[in-house]
Design an enzyme around this catalytic site. Structure first.
Site, short mmCIF file in Angstrom:
data_model
loop_
_atom_site.label_atom_id
_atom_site.label_comp_id
_atom_site.label_asym_id
_atom_site.label_seq_id
_atom_site.Cartn_x
_atom_site.Cartn_y
_atom_site.Cartn_z
N THR A 101 51.96 112.87 113.44
CA THR A 101 50.76 113.12 114.23
C THR A 101 50.51 114.62 114.39
OG1 THR A 101 49.86 112.93 116.47
CG2 THR A 101 52.24 112.88 116.27
N ASP A 102 49.24 114.97 114.64
CA ASP A 102 48.92 116.39 114.92
C ASP A 102 49.46 116.82 116.28
OD1 ASP A 102 47.15 115.01 116.56
OD2 ASP A 102 45.34 116.00 115.82
N GLU A 103 49.86 115.85 117.13
CA GLU A 103 50.29 116.21 118.49
C GLU A 103 51.58 117.03 118.48
OE1 GLU A 103 50.03 113.31 121.52
OE2 GLU A 103 48.16 112.49 120.75
N LYS A 112 58.00 112.29 118.18
CA LYS A 112 57.50 112.38 116.80
C LYS A 112 57.97 113.69 116.15
CE LYS A 112 55.09 109.89 114.90
NZ LYS A 112 55.37 108.65 114.10
N PRO A 171 37.74 105.18 133.10
CA PRO A 171 38.60 106.21 133.72
C PRO A 171 38.74 107.46 132.85
CG PRO A 171 39.93 104.44 132.77
CD PRO A 171 38.51 104.08 132.50
N TYR A 222 55.98 111.38 123.91
CA TYR A 222 55.57 110.82 122.61
C TYR A 222 55.62 111.89 121.52
CZ TYR A 222 52.34 109.60 118.83
OH TYR A 222 51.78 109.42 117.59
N LEU A 259 55.50 103.78 109.33
CA LEU A 259 54.51 103.94 110.40
C LEU A 259 54.98 103.38 111.74
CD1 LEU A 259 52.46 102.73 107.71
CD2 LEU A 259 50.99 104.06 109.20
P1 NAD Z 1 50.47 101.06 116.82
O1 NAD Z 1 51.12 101.26 118.15
O2 NAD Z 1 49.15 100.41 116.72
O3 NAD Z 1 51.45 100.24 115.85
C1 NAD Z 1 52.82 100.48 115.81
C2 NAD Z 1 53.46 99.29 115.09
O4 NAD Z 1 54.88 99.53 115.05
C3 NAD Z 1 53.27 97.95 115.81
O5 NAD Z 1 52.87 96.97 114.89
C4 NAD Z 1 54.63 97.64 116.40
O6 NAD Z 1 54.90 96.25 116.50
C5 NAD Z 1 55.55 98.33 115.40
N1 NAD Z 1 56.85 98.68 116.01
C6 NAD Z 1 57.06 99.32 117.18
N2 NAD Z 1 58.37 99.42 117.42
C7 NAD Z 1 59.02 98.87 116.35
C8 NAD Z 1 60.38 98.69 116.01
N3 NAD Z 1 61.36 99.10 116.83
N4 NAD Z 1 60.68 98.11 114.84
C9 NAD Z 1 59.71 97.68 113.99
N5 NAD Z 1 58.39 97.80 114.28
C10 NAD Z 1 58.04 98.40 115.45
O7 NAD Z 1 50.46 102.51 116.18
P2 NAD Z 1 49.36 103.22 115.25
O8 NAD Z 1 48.33 103.83 116.10
O9 NAD Z 1 48.97 102.30 114.18
O10 NAD Z 1 50.24 104.40 114.64
C11 NAD Z 1 51.04 104.19 113.48
C12 NAD Z 1 51.77 105.49 113.15
O11 NAD Z 1 50.83 106.52 112.93
C13 NAD Z 1 52.68 105.97 114.28
O12 NAD Z 1 53.84 106.51 113.70
C14 NAD Z 1 51.88 107.05 114.96
O13 NAD Z 1 52.73 108.02 115.55
C15 NAD Z 1 51.09 107.62 113.79
N6 NAD Z 1 49.78 108.21 114.13
C16 NAD Z 1 48.87 107.53 114.88
C17 NAD Z 1 47.61 108.10 115.11
C18 NAD Z 1 46.54 107.38 115.91
O14 NAD Z 1 45.51 107.95 116.20
N7 NAD Z 1 46.73 106.10 116.27
C19 NAD Z 1 47.30 109.36 114.59
C20 NAD Z 1 48.28 110.04 113.84
C21 NAD Z 1 49.51 109.46 113.60
O1 DAU Z 2 46.18 113.01 117.79
C1 DAU Z 2 46.81 111.88 117.25
C2 DAU Z 2 47.25 110.97 118.37
O2 DAU Z 2 46.06 110.40 118.90
C3 DAU Z 2 48.22 109.88 117.93
O3 DAU Z 2 49.41 110.48 117.50
C4 DAU Z 2 48.52 108.92 119.09
O4 DAU Z 2 49.33 107.85 118.63
C5 DAU Z 2 47.20 108.37 119.59
O5 DAU Z 2 47.45 107.54 120.72
C6 DAU Z 2 46.24 109.49 119.96
O6 DAU Z 2 46.72 110.21 121.13
P1 DAU Z 2 45.71 110.67 122.32
O7 DAU Z 2 46.51 110.86 123.54
O8 DAU Z 2 44.85 111.80 121.88
O9 DAU Z 2 44.78 109.33 122.38
P2 DAU Z 2 44.20 108.50 123.62
O10 DAU Z 2 43.26 107.52 123.05
O11 DAU Z 2 45.29 108.02 124.51
O12 DAU Z 2 43.38 109.59 124.43
C7 DAU Z 2 42.32 110.33 123.82
C8 DAU Z 2 41.79 111.31 124.87
O13 DAU Z 2 41.14 110.56 125.91
C9 DAU Z 2 42.88 112.12 125.57
O14 DAU Z 2 42.36 113.42 125.85
C10 DAU Z 2 43.12 111.37 126.88
C11 DAU Z 2 41.73 110.80 127.19
N1 DAU Z 2 41.74 109.52 127.94
C12 DAU Z 2 42.48 108.49 127.41
C13 DAU Z 2 42.53 107.27 128.04
C14 DAU Z 2 43.36 106.13 127.49
C15 DAU Z 2 40.99 109.35 129.07
O15 DAU Z 2 40.28 110.28 129.54
N2 DAU Z 2 41.02 108.13 129.71
C16 DAU Z 2 41.78 107.09 129.25
O16 DAU Z 2 41.79 106.02 129.91
#
Ligand code: NAD
Ligand code: DAU
Length: 352
Positions: free
Chosen positions: A133-135, A162, A213, A158, A84
């Site tokens: 991720t779905d992105e 991925k 914002p 990003y 992760l």
């Molecule tokens: P996060 O940013 O909260 O956590 C990432 C973790 O990785 C942190 O603990 C950080 O310290 C660690 N990390 C970063 N660089 C590193 C390195 N070089 N070596 C070791 N550890 C390192 O991320 P998250 O939101 O928990 O996402 C986790 C995974 O799930 C990611 O791969 C992300 O792409 C994927 N993902 C996230 C979402 C979402 O909505 N947050 C959705 C789908 C997939």
């Molecule tokens: O879809 C999965 C992804 O969801 C993960 O892979 C990423 O790690 C995770 O960060 C997330 O990406 P998004 O870009 O969708 O999430 P974020 O929370 O940054 O933004 C959600 C939506 O809100 C997006 O359309 C941008 C908007 N936004 C975000 C921020 C931070 C705003 O309008 N204002 C803001 O300040």
């Protein structure tokens, strides 16, 4: 569980910490090593409750460092990897794309190489599970859903990083026969998410009466899933998924940003006993995110059909729990928003 020694990377981050908690508690006879660099997004407080479990070890280290990984794999003889660790915030990737290539692409290839070197003569009962991720699928129009067969079309640094890492994982399966599995999930929300992402950022700003914002016109759509349901899916895919397969994970729960923000404002106002409509006045439309994907929505029918997974927490319940958690965990929020956070916030939102 047929694995003895599992490496979880990124287990001090948002999703990783929920995965570590679930699996360490559920599989007491399996040893788990949590490898995390503890970047700004990683926080040991997220998993303080498992720190003393006999089947859990934390190691601070960097997936970009191949020599370090070699020593770690030789020491623990992992038979499973749940990967992760990543740079995960789209806005940061726009400011600093190279960091995303280094961690998300090179870090993932380092892990694949190290696992291959350790396992090469015996892939039996091994598994490399990559969380994506779905992105990577790009952006949808008004209708349709991402399936596992949707062609990749990433738009941000990003999602491009991925996508590249997903391709490398599949290449190790196809070229070397390494058992790999990938899941692509929609937007997660819940406790322990760093307040740079929409939901925790806005709860924190509402609490402090700061502007909210909203990028562009706010008509962007995301599919929200409670983080514990994602952790449940990760457990099921790791233990029951088929090597070589991809599983989409999503909430069947689409919201436009502006509708979600209205909901958040009203719920937080209610919980803080503020008059109706107070926080909606904080909404401020700002310059759009470049390359902003219009709509994400996941078709999660394969994981439902093949592994029996479906979300267990509905959105109103999940959002209410999430708001309560951020309002109650002021110390956690203060800790993660001290230091560099103010600088980040100024740089990100100062000129929007
Ligand atoms: P996060 O940013 O909260 O956590 C990432 C973790 O990785 C942190 O603990 C950080 O310290 C660690 N990390 C970063 N660089 C590193 C390195 N070089 N070596 C070791 N550890 C390192 O991320 P998250 O939101 O928990 O996402 C986790 C995974 O799930 C990611 O791969 C992300 O792409 C994927 N993902 C996230 C979402 C979402 O909505 N947050 C959705 C789908 C997939
Ligand atoms: O879809 C999965 C992804 O969801 C993960 O892979 C990423 O790690 C995770 O960060 C997330 O990406 P998004 O870009 O969708 O999430 P974020 O929370 O940054 O933004 C959600 C939506 O809100 C997006 O359309 C941008 C908007 N936004 C975000 C921020 C931070 C705003 O309008 N204002 C803001 O300040």
């Amino acid at each position: 569980m047929n694995k003895k020694n599992i490496l979880i990377t990124g287990g001090a981050g948002f999703i990783g910490s929920h995965v570590v908690r679930l699996m360490v508690n559920k599989y007491p006879d399996t040893q788990f090593v949590n490898l995390d660099l503890l970047t700004y997004a990683g926080n040991l407080e997220n998993i303080a409750d498992v720190a003393d479990k006999p089947n859990y070890t934390f190691v601070r280290g960097d997936i970009r460092d191949a020599d370090f990984l070699k020593d770690l794999f030789e020491k623990y003889h992992f038979d499973g990897v749940i990967h992760l660790a990543a740079e995960s915030h789209v806005d940061r990737s726009i400011e600093n794309p190279l960091e995303f290539v280094e961690t998300n692409v090179i870090g993932t290839v380092n892990l694949l190489n190290t696992a291959r070197n350790l396992w090469q003569n015996d892939f039996n009962d091994k598994l490399f599970y990559h969380i994506s991720t779905d992105e990577v699928y790009g952006s949808l129009g008004k209708t349709g859903l991402f399936t596992e067969d949707t062609p990749y079309d990433p738009h941000s640094p990003y999602s491009a990083s991925k996508a590249a890492s997903d391709h490398f994982v599949r290449s190790y399966h196809d070229t070397y026969g390494m058992p790999t599995v990938i899941s692509n999930c929609s937007n997660n929300y819940g406790p322990n998410q760093f307040p740079e992402k929409l939901i925790p950022l806005f709860i924190n700003n509402i609490k402090h009466n700061k502007p909210l914002p909203v990028y562009g016109d706010g008509q962007y759509t995301r599919d929200w899933l409670y983080v514990i349901d994602h952790a449940r899916a990760i457990d099921m895919i790791f233990t029951e998924g088929k090597a070589g397969e991809t599983y989409n994970v999503g909430g069947f729960n689409e919201y436009t940003n502006i509708d979600l923000i209205h909901l958040l404002c009203d719920l937080v106002d209610e919980k803080l006993g503020r008059p109706e409509g107070t926080s909606r006045k904080l909404i401020t439309f700002v310059k759009d995110r470049p390359g902003h994907d219009k709509r994400y929505a996941i078709d999660a029918s394969k994981i439902n059909r093949e592994l029996g997974w479906k979300p267990s927490v509905n959105f109103s319940e999940g959002l209410s729990k999430t708001i309560d958690w951020y309002l109650e965990n002021e110390v956690w929020l203060n800790n993660v928003t001290s230091g560099d956070y103010q600088k980040y916030y100024e740089e990100m939102y100062g000129d929007r």
